[in-house]
Design a protein around this motif. Structure first.
Motif, PDB file in Angstrom:
ATOM      1  N   ASP A 128       0.798  -1.225   0.000  1.00 50.47           N
ATOM      2  CA  ASP A 128       0.000   0.000   0.000  1.00 50.47           C
ATOM      3  C   ASP A 128       0.832   1.277   0.000  1.00 50.47           C
ATOM      4  OD1 ASP A 128      -2.369  -1.426   0.057  1.00 50.47           O
ATOM      5  OD2 ASP A 128      -2.457  -1.476   2.234  1.00 50.47           O
ATOM      6  N   ILE A 129       2.145   1.161  -0.118  1.00 50.51           N
ATOM      7  CA  ILE A 129       3.013   2.331   0.012  1.00 50.51           C
ATOM      8  C   ILE A 129       3.678   2.669  -1.320  1.00 50.51           C
ATOM      9  CG2 ILE A 129       5.008   3.312   1.207  1.00 50.51           C
ATOM     10  CD1 ILE A 129       4.478   1.385   3.501  1.00 50.51           C
ATOM     11  N   LEU A 130       3.590   3.930  -1.729  1.00 58.25           N
ATOM     12  CA  LEU A 130       4.313   4.444  -2.879  1.00 58.25           C
ATOM     13  C   LEU A 130       5.496   5.267  -2.373  1.00 58.25           C
ATOM     14  CD1 LEU A 130       4.482   5.101  -6.000  1.00 58.25           C
ATOM     15  CD2 LEU A 130       3.202   7.177  -5.444  1.00 58.25           C
ATOM     16  N   ILE A 131       6.694   4.937  -2.817  1.00 57.82           N
ATOM     17  CA  ILE A 131       7.897   5.685  -2.460  1.00 57.82           C
ATOM     18  C   ILE A 131       8.238   6.598  -3.629  1.00 57.82           C
ATOM     19  CG2 ILE A 131      10.313   5.564  -1.781  1.00 57.82           C
ATOM     20  CD1 ILE A 131       8.366   4.354   0.249  1.00 57.82           C
ATOM     21  N   ALA A 132       8.289   7.896  -3.377  1.00 54.83           N
ATOM     22  CA  ALA A 132       8.627   8.876  -4.403  1.00 54.83           C
ATOM     23  C   ALA A 132       9.960   9.527  -4.039  1.00 54.83           C
ATOM     24  CB  ALA A 132       7.529   9.935  -4.511  1.00 54.83           C
ATOM     25  N   VAL A 133      10.941   9.346  -4.909  1.00 52.92           N
ATOM     26  CA  VAL A 133      12.273   9.911  -4.677  1.00 52.92           C
ATOM     27  C   VAL A 133      12.424  11.156  -5.536  1.00 52.92           C
ATOM     28  CG1 VAL A 133      14.754   9.491  -4.843  1.00 52.92           C
ATOM     29  CG2 VAL A 133      13.228   7.652  -4.146  1.00 52.92           C
ATOM     30  N   ALA A 134      12.686  12.291  -4.881  1.00 51.42           N
ATOM     31  CA  ALA A 134      12.861  13.561  -5.578  1.00 51.42           C
ATOM     32  C   ALA A 134      14.274  14.078  -5.350  1.00 51.42           C
ATOM     33  CB  ALA A 134      11.828  14.576  -5.088  1.00 51.42           C
ATOM     34  N   ARG A 135      14.624  15.146  -6.034  1.00 52.06           N
ATOM     35  CA  ARG A 135      15.959  15.717  -5.891  1.00 52.06           C
ATOM     36  C   ARG A 135      16.222  16.233  -4.481  1.00 52.06           C
ATOM     37  NH1 ARG A 135      18.905  13.668  -9.935  1.00 52.06           N
ATOM     38  NH2 ARG A 135      17.856  13.915 -11.943  1.00 52.06           N
ATOM     39  N   ASN A 136      15.143  16.586  -3.786  1.00 47.53           N
ATOM     40  CA  ASN A 136      15.331  17.188  -2.453  1.00 47.53           C
ATOM     41  C   ASN A 136      14.774  16.330  -1.325  1.00 47.53           C
ATOM     42  OD1 ASN A 136      12.658  17.518  -3.163  1.00 47.53           O
ATOM     43  ND2 ASN A 136      12.459  19.558  -2.253  1.00 47.53           N
ATOM     44  N   GLY A 137      14.597  15.024  -1.552  1.00 49.50           N
ATOM     45  CA  GLY A 137      14.138  14.167  -0.465  1.00 49.50           C
ATOM     46  C   GLY A 137      13.362  12.965  -0.933  1.00 49.50           C
ATOM     47  N   VAL A 138      12.776  12.255   0.041  1.00 47.85           N
ATOM     48  CA  VAL A 138      12.012  11.041  -0.230  1.00 47.85           C
ATOM     49  C   VAL A 138      10.656  11.157   0.460  1.00 47.85           C
ATOM     50  CG1 VAL A 138      11.970   8.527  -0.021  1.00 47.85           C
ATOM     51  CG2 VAL A 138      14.161   9.704  -0.324  1.00 47.85           C
ATOM     52  N   TRP A 139       9.581  10.784  -0.259  1.00 50.71           N
ATOM     53  CA  TRP A 139       8.226  10.801   0.281  1.00 50.71           C
ATOM     54  C   TRP A 139       7.634   9.397   0.245  1.00 50.71           C
ATOM     55  CZ3 TRP A 139      10.473  14.992  -1.633  1.00 50.71           C
ATOM     56  CH2 TRP A 139      10.139  16.257  -1.129  1.00 50.71           C
ATOM     57  N   ALA A 140       6.780   9.095   1.210  1.00 51.60           N
ATOM     58  CA  ALA A 140       5.980   7.873   1.188  1.00 51.60           C
ATOM     59  C   ALA A 140       4.517   8.267   1.182  1.00 51.60           C
ATOM     60  CB  ALA A 140       6.287   7.002   2.402  1.00 51.60           C
ATOM     61  N   LEU A 141       3.755   7.730   0.230  1.00 47.61           N
ATOM     62  CA  LEU A 141       2.337   8.046   0.106  1.00 47.61           C
ATOM     63  C   LEU A 141       1.515   6.787   0.267  1.00 47.61           C
ATOM     64  CD1 LEU A 141       4.022  10.065  -1.965  1.00 47.61           C
ATOM     65  CD2 LEU A 141       1.736  10.872  -2.478  1.00 47.61           C
ATOM     66  N   ASP A 142       0.331   6.941   0.845  1.00 45.32           N
ATOM     67  CA  ASP A 142      -0.610   5.842   1.036  1.00 45.32           C
ATOM     68  C   ASP A 142      -1.389   5.660  -0.264  1.00 45.32           C
ATOM     69  OD1 ASP A 142      -2.673   4.099   1.729  1.00 45.32           O
ATOM     70  OD2 ASP A 142      -2.882   4.940   3.740  1.00 45.32           O
ATOM     71  N   LEU A 143      -1.266   4.504  -0.897  1.00 44.07           N
ATOM     72  CA  LEU A 143      -1.940   4.273  -2.163  1.00 44.07           C
ATOM     73  C   LEU A 143      -3.455   4.179  -2.024  1.00 44.07           C
ATOM     74  CD1 LEU A 143       0.541   1.764  -3.832  1.00 44.07           C
ATOM     75  CD2 LEU A 143      -0.028   4.057  -4.627  1.00 44.07           C
ATOM     76  N   LYS A 144      -3.949   3.983  -0.809  1.00 44.34           N
ATOM     77  CA  LYS A 144      -5.407   3.895  -0.624  1.00 44.34           C
ATOM     78  C   LYS A 144      -6.067   5.260  -0.746  1.00 44.34           C
ATOM     79  CE  LYS A 144      -5.203   1.838   3.441  1.00 44.34           C
ATOM     80  NZ  LYS A 144      -3.760   1.594   3.589  1.00 44.34           N
ATOM     81  N   ASN A 145      -5.414   6.313  -0.255  1.00 41.50           N
ATOM     82  CA  ASN A 145      -6.026   7.648  -0.304  1.00 41.50           C
ATOM     83  C   ASN A 145      -5.077   8.722  -0.841  1.00 41.50           C
ATOM     84  OD1 ASN A 145      -4.232   8.139   1.830  1.00 41.50           O
ATOM     85  ND2 ASN A 145      -5.791   7.749   3.388  1.00 41.50           N
ATOM     86  N   PHE A 146      -3.864   8.328  -1.188  1.00 42.06           N
ATOM     87  CA  PHE A 146      -2.829   9.199  -1.745  1.00 42.06           C
ATOM     88  C   PHE A 146      -2.382  10.277  -0.762  1.00 42.06           C
ATOM     89  CE2 PHE A 146      -0.902  11.148  -5.696  1.00 42.06           C
ATOM     90  CZ  PHE A 146      -0.125  10.042  -5.954  1.00 42.06           C
ATOM     91  N   GLY A 147      -2.570  10.009   0.530  1.00 39.00           N
ATOM     92  CA  GLY A 147      -2.077  10.924   1.550  1.00 39.00           C
ATOM     93  C   GLY A 147      -0.603  10.657   1.849  1.00 39.00           C
ATOM     94  N   ILE A 148       0.093  11.675   2.351  1.00 38.17           N
ATOM     95  CA  ILE A 148       1.514  11.542   2.667  1.00 38.17           C
ATOM     96  C   ILE A 148       1.667  10.841   4.019  1.00 38.17           C
ATOM     97  CG2 ILE A 148       3.639  12.795   3.201  1.00 38.17           C
ATOM     98  CD1 ILE A 148       2.791  14.923   1.207  1.00 38.17           C
ATOM     99  N   LEU A 149       2.391   9.734   4.036  1.00 37.02           N
ATOM    100  CA  LEU A 149       2.665   8.993   5.269  1.00 37.02           C
ATOM    101  C   LEU A 149       3.855   9.584   6.009  1.00 37.02           C
ATOM    102  CD1 LEU A 149       2.246   5.374   3.842  1.00 37.02           C
ATOM    103  CD2 LEU A 149       0.635   6.577   5.310  1.00 37.02           C
ATOM    104  N   TRP A 150       4.893   9.923   5.270  1.00 36.27           N
ATOM    105  CA  TRP A 150       6.065  10.579   5.850  1.00 36.27           C
ATOM    106  C   TRP A 150       6.890  11.200   4.732  1.00 36.27           C
ATOM    107  CZ3 TRP A 150      10.350   8.583   3.627  1.00 36.27           C
ATOM    108  CH2 TRP A 150      10.374   7.230   3.290  1.00 36.27           C
ATOM    109  N   GLN A 151       7.795  12.069   5.115  1.00 39.41           N
ATOM    110  CA  GLN A 151       8.746  12.642   4.178  1.00 39.41           C
ATOM    111  C   GLN A 151      10.078  12.843   4.876  1.00 39.41           C
ATOM    112  OE1 GLN A 151       7.972  16.933   3.216  1.00 39.41           O
ATOM    113  NE2 GLN A 151       6.029  16.516   4.245  1.00 39.41           N
ATOM    114  N   ASN A 152      11.160  12.699   4.122  1.00 40.09           N
ATOM    115  CA  ASN A 152      12.499  12.897   4.665  1.00 40.09           C
ATOM    116  C   ASN A 152      13.271  13.791   3.696  1.00 40.09           C
ATOM    117  OD1 ASN A 152      15.288  12.648   5.363  1.00 40.09           O
ATOM    118  ND2 ASN A 152      14.833  10.751   6.455  1.00 40.09           N
ATOM    119  N   ARG A 153      13.598  15.000   4.172  1.00 42.62           N
ATOM    120  CA  ARG A 153      14.321  15.955   3.336  1.00 42.62           C
ATOM    121  C   ARG A 153      15.764  16.143   3.806  1.00 42.62           C
ATOM    122  NH1 ARG A 153      10.361  20.743   1.205  1.00 42.62           N
ATOM    123  NH2 ARG A 153       8.430  19.541   1.039  1.00 42.62           N
ATOM    124  N   ASP A 154      16.258  15.177   4.561  1.00 43.49           N
ATOM    125  CA  ASP A 154      17.625  15.267   5.078  1.00 43.49           C
ATOM    126  C   ASP A 154      18.650  14.654   4.130  1.00 43.49           C
ATOM    127  OD1 ASP A 154      16.741  16.535   7.362  1.00 43.49           O
ATOM    128  OD2 ASP A 154      16.438  14.643   8.442  1.00 43.49           O
TER     129      ASP A 154
END
Length: 414
Positions: A128-154
């Motif tokens: 159920d988790i989508l991991i999105a890797v961007a230039r400025n960090g990593v996000w995890a989104l809930d595939l059931k509702n597309f809400g952000i579970l966590w983000q790490n910009r370190d």
């Protein structure tokens, strides 16, 4: 409740009196939940909720919605389970870099949701988790509702991440290991110049460090380093307990899990894309468009062909063919066995992602949107038209695509 032990496929599953109960029903519910159809508590009882989930699944497949799981549906479920449905672990789904998903995502899609996260360079998914890797960090989104579970910009990722069990391995100059469920940094591996995606399996993480290949254990401890004669190596592929990669020294390498050379094969030009393992062969395309099919155990070249002077991006594989796309947007379907051209299709739009192949559909990110090709009819269309696609992934029965500004979920338009 103690469930009777029944193998999935051992009996036909349907709603009846008394209700069917067993581990086969529980396994069915688990798989349907992973695909997004079963939305209640897993209990191993074939009741109304399970029947409804089966019907929705059959509709998505385009088959008669009977609510009955027979041998035909068992075979489909088995293929989805064996093919890692709901899991996209690295650049092209698996560590063999096949780009193939057994989930039959249809040709017609509609935008079902979007999230503004710019600069996406890669995706992974795990249930159920989508991991999105961007230039400025990593996000995890809930595939059931597309809400952000966590983000790490370190951290500042340099390439797509890889998923290993409950960890995410992120290239960021060094390797950073994150917890899949919280995003917390578990370990920063003491390595330099790791800018490409890592491969992971059986407790070993393998990544290219400039002109060498390095291996680490799950805790980030260095196990070994193998230096080539080049200054850059391709991302590695894992198969047959072996590690495959290419170097800018014009050699294609195979190491065992201890870093000991198994074979190396000379190539005409540099191979920069990760090799792919499919149908008992290792495939690679050099920068000057030579296609190689190599014996995975000996390194002997089975066939070598050139079809165009255009550079090709990394290919993807289907049950029946290998799909390669050149820089101009020409699609080439080849026989993996003999490199025969099965068909050619012209998009005439530069590709931006490697192909993603489902049983009946191909998806390719381009400079002008997401191209969708019906493999049965040859018809194609563009979703998110006018937008450059930077990353692509299949999750459940959806396609998730990144543009330069946001992430979009495209769902079947039934």
């Amino acid at each position: 409740m103690r469930l009777p032990v029944v193998a999935l496929g051992g009996r036909e599953l349907k709603k009846q009196k008394p209700l069917l109960v067993g581990t086969d029903v529980r396994n069915l519910q688990q798989l349907l939940k992973r695909l997004g159809f079963f939305k209640t508590r897993i209990d191993g009882v074939f009741g109304d909720d399970t029947r409804h989930a089966v019907i929705q699944f059959q509709k998505a497949l385009g088959t008669k919605p009977s609510g009955i799981v027979d041998n035909t549906l068992f075979n489909i479920l088995h293929e989805l389970e064996q093919g890692g449905a709901g899991k996209w672990l690295t650049i092209q789904k698996d560590f063999c870099h096949t780009g193939y998903s057994p989930v039959p995502v249809p040709f017609n899609l509609k935008v079902a949701g979007a999230k503004r996260i710019p600069g996406i360079i890669g995706f992974n998914s795990y249930t159920d988790i989508l991991i999105a890797v961007a230039r400025n960090g990593v996000w995890a989104l809930d595939l059931k509702n597309f809400g952000i579970l966590w983000q790490n910009r370190d951290l500042s990722p340099t390439a797509e991440a890889s998923v290993m069990g409950s960890h995410i391995v992120v290239p960021s100059g060094n390797l950073v290991i994150l917890d899949l469920y919280s995003g917390k940094i578990m370990k920063t591996v003491d390595a330099e110049n790791i800018t490409g995606s890592a491969a992971a399996g059986e407790g070993v993480i393998v990544a290219a460090d400039g002109g060498s290949m390095q291996a680490f254990d799950e805790r980030g401890n260095k196990l070994w380093q193998y230096k080539t004669g080049g200054v850059l190596c391709s991302p590695p592929a894992l198969a047959y307990d072996l590690i495959y990669f290419a170097s800018s020294d014009h050699y294609f390498y195979c190491l065992d899990r201890k870093g000991i050379p198994y074979w190396k094969t000379k190539t005409v030009d540099v191979i920069s894309n990760p090799p792919s393992v499919w149908d008992g062969k290792v495939f690679a395309i050099s920068r000057d468009a030579w296609f190689y099919a190599v014996n995975p155990l000996t390194g002997d070249i089975i066939w070598k062909k050139k079809f165009s002077d255009e550079e090709f991006i990394a290919p993807a594989f289907h049950r029946d063919f290998m799909l390669a796309v050149d820089a101009r947007g020409t699609l080439l379907a080849l026989s993996p066995q003999r490199a025969e051209v099965k068909w050619i299709k012209e998009f005439k739009v530069p590709p931006t992602t490697s192909p993603l192949l489902c049983p009946k559909t191909a998806f390719i990110g381009t400079e002008n949107g997401l191209a969708a090709l019906d493999l049965l009819t040859g018809k194609y269309t563009f979703h998110l038209e006018g937008k450059k696609i930077t990353a692509l992934i299949q999750t459940r029965f959806d396609i998730v695509a990144a543009t330069e500004d946001e992430i979009a979920v495209l769902s079947p338009d039934f």
